[in-house]
Design an enzyme around this catalytic site. Structure first.
Site, mmCIF file in Angstrom:
data_model
loop_
_atom_site.group_PDB
_atom_site.id
_atom_site.type_symbol
_atom_site.label_atom_id
_atom_site.label_comp_id
_atom_site.label_asym_id
_atom_site.label_seq_id
_atom_site.Cartn_x
_atom_site.Cartn_y
_atom_site.Cartn_z
ATOM 1 C CG ASN A 23 -1.930 -1.141 0.949
ATOM 2 O OD1 ASN A 23 -2.127 -1.562 -0.203
ATOM 3 N ND2 ASN A 23 -2.851 -1.400 2.046
ATOM 4 C CB CYS A 116 -13.414 -4.576 -4.197
ATOM 5 S SG CYS A 116 -13.248 -3.913 -2.597
ATOM 6 C CG ASP A 305 -5.609 -3.184 5.334
ATOM 7 O OD1 ASP A 305 -4.839 -2.540 4.689
ATOM 8 O OD2 ASP A 305 -6.741 -3.178 4.893
ATOM 9 N NE ARG A 397 -5.951 -7.320 -5.417
ATOM 10 C CZ ARG A 397 -6.669 -6.690 -5.111
ATOM 11 N NH1 ARG A 397 -7.771 -7.000 -4.596
ATOM 12 N NH2 ARG A 397 -6.630 -5.289 -4.792
HETATM 13 C C1 EPZ Z 1 -6.503 1.922 1.276
HETATM 14 O O1 EPZ Z 1 -7.762 1.868 0.811
HETATM 15 C C2 EPZ Z 1 -5.655 0.720 1.264
HETATM 16 N N1 EPZ Z 1 -5.473 0.220 -0.244
HETATM 17 C C3 EPZ Z 1 -6.588 -0.515 1.888
HETATM 18 O O2 EPZ Z 1 -5.792 -1.990 2.024
HETATM 19 C C4 EPZ Z 1 -6.953 -0.414 3.431
HETATM 20 O O3 EPZ Z 1 -7.751 -1.252 4.026
HETATM 21 C C5 EPZ Z 1 -7.715 1.153 3.362
HETATM 22 O O4 EPZ Z 1 -6.610 2.253 2.844
HETATM 23 C C6 EPZ Z 1 -7.863 1.866 4.994
HETATM 24 O O5 EPZ Z 1 -6.614 1.675 5.644
HETATM 25 C C7 EPZ Z 1 -4.359 0.758 -0.389
HETATM 26 O O6 EPZ Z 1 -3.646 1.414 -0.039
HETATM 27 C C8 EPZ Z 1 -4.125 0.423 -2.127
HETATM 28 P P1 EPZ Z 1 -10.051 4.503 2.443
HETATM 29 P P2 EPZ Z 1 -8.427 3.127 0.512
HETATM 30 O O7 EPZ Z 1 -10.350 5.621 1.367
HETATM 31 O O8 EPZ Z 1 -7.820 4.184 -0.021
HETATM 32 C C9 EPZ Z 1 -14.911 5.231 2.413
HETATM 33 C C10 EPZ Z 1 -5.590 -4.038 1.676
HETATM 34 O O9 EPZ Z 1 -6.105 -5.139 1.833
HETATM 35 N N2 EPZ Z 1 -14.728 5.921 1.303
HETATM 36 O O10 EPZ Z 1 -9.349 5.114 3.744
HETATM 37 O O11 EPZ Z 1 -9.631 2.647 -0.383
HETATM 38 C C11 EPZ Z 1 -14.371 3.617 2.008
HETATM 39 O O12 EPZ Z 1 -15.508 3.078 1.343
HETATM 40 C C12 EPZ Z 1 -6.600 -2.944 1.271
HETATM 41 O O13 EPZ Z 1 -4.485 -3.879 1.357
HETATM 42 C C13 EPZ Z 1 -15.385 6.682 0.999
HETATM 43 O O14 EPZ Z 1 -16.824 6.578 1.430
HETATM 44 O O15 EPZ Z 1 -9.289 3.602 1.925
HETATM 45 C C14 EPZ Z 1 -14.048 2.906 3.236
HETATM 46 O O16 EPZ Z 1 -15.225 2.483 3.726
HETATM 47 C C15 EPZ Z 1 -7.943 -3.230 1.500
HETATM 48 N N3 EPZ Z 1 -15.559 7.716 -0.110
HETATM 49 C C16 EPZ Z 1 -13.498 4.226 4.153
HETATM 50 O O17 EPZ Z 1 -13.825 5.348 3.436
HETATM 51 C C17 EPZ Z 1 -14.053 7.955 -0.502
HETATM 52 O O18 EPZ Z 1 -14.284 8.685 -1.534
HETATM 53 C C18 EPZ Z 1 -12.072 3.806 4.009
HETATM 54 O O19 EPZ Z 1 -11.535 4.033 2.819
HETATM 55 C C19 EPZ Z 1 -13.031 7.189 -0.398
HETATM 56 C C20 EPZ Z 1 -13.226 6.101 0.694
#
Ligand code: EPZ
Length: 416
Positions: A23, A116, A305, A397
């Protein structure tokens, strides 16, 4: 598609090196298009998500090649501002290319990243943030279309400390006119690593890792060489594998500071964790006490995670544990599969109640997402008899050489 065959009961012992952080490297690879130069990245893990990101960079017109754990990207030849559906579907987190392509070309078009395995994955916070910098963002025919004659720095407050939205903002603001002050930014260590890379390329980013980040836009960025930080979630996963087998494992190349949010969960089960420099030793008791209580939160809270691997520890702990998943809507798919192995897990919305059992029993189970799949492998290491894990491509992945590393620690695992 191959299947994992795991014959449980072996104590894990020995040492293993922890991979570079998935990440961190994915946003850094996206950031490499900002410089129009050559970037060399070291400590890049051998993961499917990295391979997909290399393919996206090549699709955009960059040269992007892997050489062992080094990746070389030259974005001088980049000529395309569009990422098609087929590539976005393979890696929804490629939405972080949006800010980078927009900052490079003034235009960017991505196929809307769908949901996803973890539930709907909206990107509204990303798009609102880019609009705040002056981008015109429209959604048409399943595509996100962005235009920005000139991105203009300004004060931005994120309603939620989204990791991806924070990363997209860093990428777009790095070359914007003027200064951007981002408050309620995500504080994950991967944000610091991205800022570290960008500053190495000539950006002026201050405060990454804190909730207020100041980005002074600069006209040019240059390619650079950078070493990716260790993967804190992979480290926690190997710790959980050692814990459920009553093992003693030394992890090399970890950043123990990044593991502080999970340490108390391991120590509450009776594991002894000792850290020295970039090494961490975990010694597990014969019988784990319950994890007790896990509430996933943005960093520096307990990382979502690590929820699935730590739930496997709770499943064999000597008592009851309560988990609350506050970050994703649907991140308990592994619970039903753990119950097939004899675990006693009850779900109620965001809450999971795990009643520890003395022994799990091997059975065929199915990985449904990356971290849940790793949790099932860990359960198989503790279960009596053979556990088969289907759909291991999810695990590929995020975990490099997972079966080889576990086998080297004494696990009886094969992939056929
Ligand atoms: C990153 O995802 C990581 N992925 C995730 O890791 C990790 O679980 C997550 O951050 C939280 O730490 C990568 O870095 C590639 P968020 P991201 O935006 O950026 C909601 C793994 O297993 N949200 O902090 O997508 C979202 O739906 C993966 O390695 C909105 O509503 O996480 C979620 O419920 C899985 N609107 C929450 O916020 C938005 O525009 C956290 O999402 C963006 C997010």
């Amino acid at each position: 598609m191959s299947i994992w065959h795991i014959y449980g009961g072996n104590r894990l012992t020995g040492s293993t090196r922890v991979q570079g952080a998935k990440n961190a490297v994915l946003p850094i690879m996206a950031a490499s298009v900002l410089s129009g130069g050559e970037t060399v990245l070291h400590n890049v893990p051998d993961l499917r998500d990295v391979t997909t990101t290399l393919r996206i960079l090549q699709h955009l017109g960059c040269t992007a090649v892997r050489d062992g754990d080094t990746v070389r990207i030259d974005s001088r030849g980049m000529h395309c501002d569009f990422i098609p559906h087929a590539l976005m579907r393979e890696l929804r987190s490629s939405v972080i290319f949006l800010g980078a392509i927009l900052a490079r070309f003034g235009t960017a078009r991505l196929s809307m990243p769908g949901g996803c395995e973890l539930g709907p994955r909206p990107v509204n916070l990303h798009l609102d943030a880019l609009r705040a910098l002056g981008a015109e963002v429209t959604e048409r025919g399943g595509d996100i279309i962005c235009r920005a004659h000139a991105l203009q720095g300004r004060r931005i407050l994120l309603p939620f400390p989204s990791v991806g939205a924070t990363e997209n903002l860093l990428l777009a603001a790095a070359r914007a006119k003027g200064t951007t002050v981002l408050t309620n930014a995500a504080r994950e260590p991967e944000i610091e690593d991205l800022a570290g890379y960008l500053n190495r390329c000539g950006a002026h980013i201050h405060g990454a890792g804190e909730s207020c980040i100041v980005i002074e836009g600069v006209p040019h960025l240059y390619g650079s060489t950078y070493t990716v930080m260790p993967d804190r979630i992979a480290a926690a996963t190997y710790m959980a594998a050692a814990a459920v087998t009553g093992g003693t494992v030394l992890l090399r190349d970890v950043n123990s500071e990044h593991l502080l949010p999970v340490l108390s969960a391991f120590e509450s089960t009776g594991c002894a964790v000792m850290q020295s420099g970039s090494e961490l030793l975990l010694r597990a008791p014969q019988r784990l006490k319950p994890v007790r209580h896990v509430r996933t939160m943005p960093y520096p809270g307990f990382p979502t995670d690590a929820q699935a691997p730590v739930m496997t520890m709770a499943a064999v702990g000597d008592g009851t544990s309560i988990f609350v998943e506050n970050i994703f809507e649907s991140r308990y798919k592994h619970a039903g599969e753990l119950n097939r192995l004899g675990a006693k897990i009850k779900l109620e919305g965001k809450v999971a109640v795990i009643e520890g059992v003395p022994q799990l029993s091997g059975a065929p189970v199915s990985a449904e997402d990356l971290r849940g799949g790793a949790a099932l492998v860990i359960a198989g290491l503790a279960a009596q008899g053979e556990t088969q894990v289907m759909h291991p491509q999810y695990i590929d992945r995020g975990y490099a050489h997972f079966e080889e590393n576990l086998r080297a620690l004494g696990a009886d695992v094969y992939r056929i």
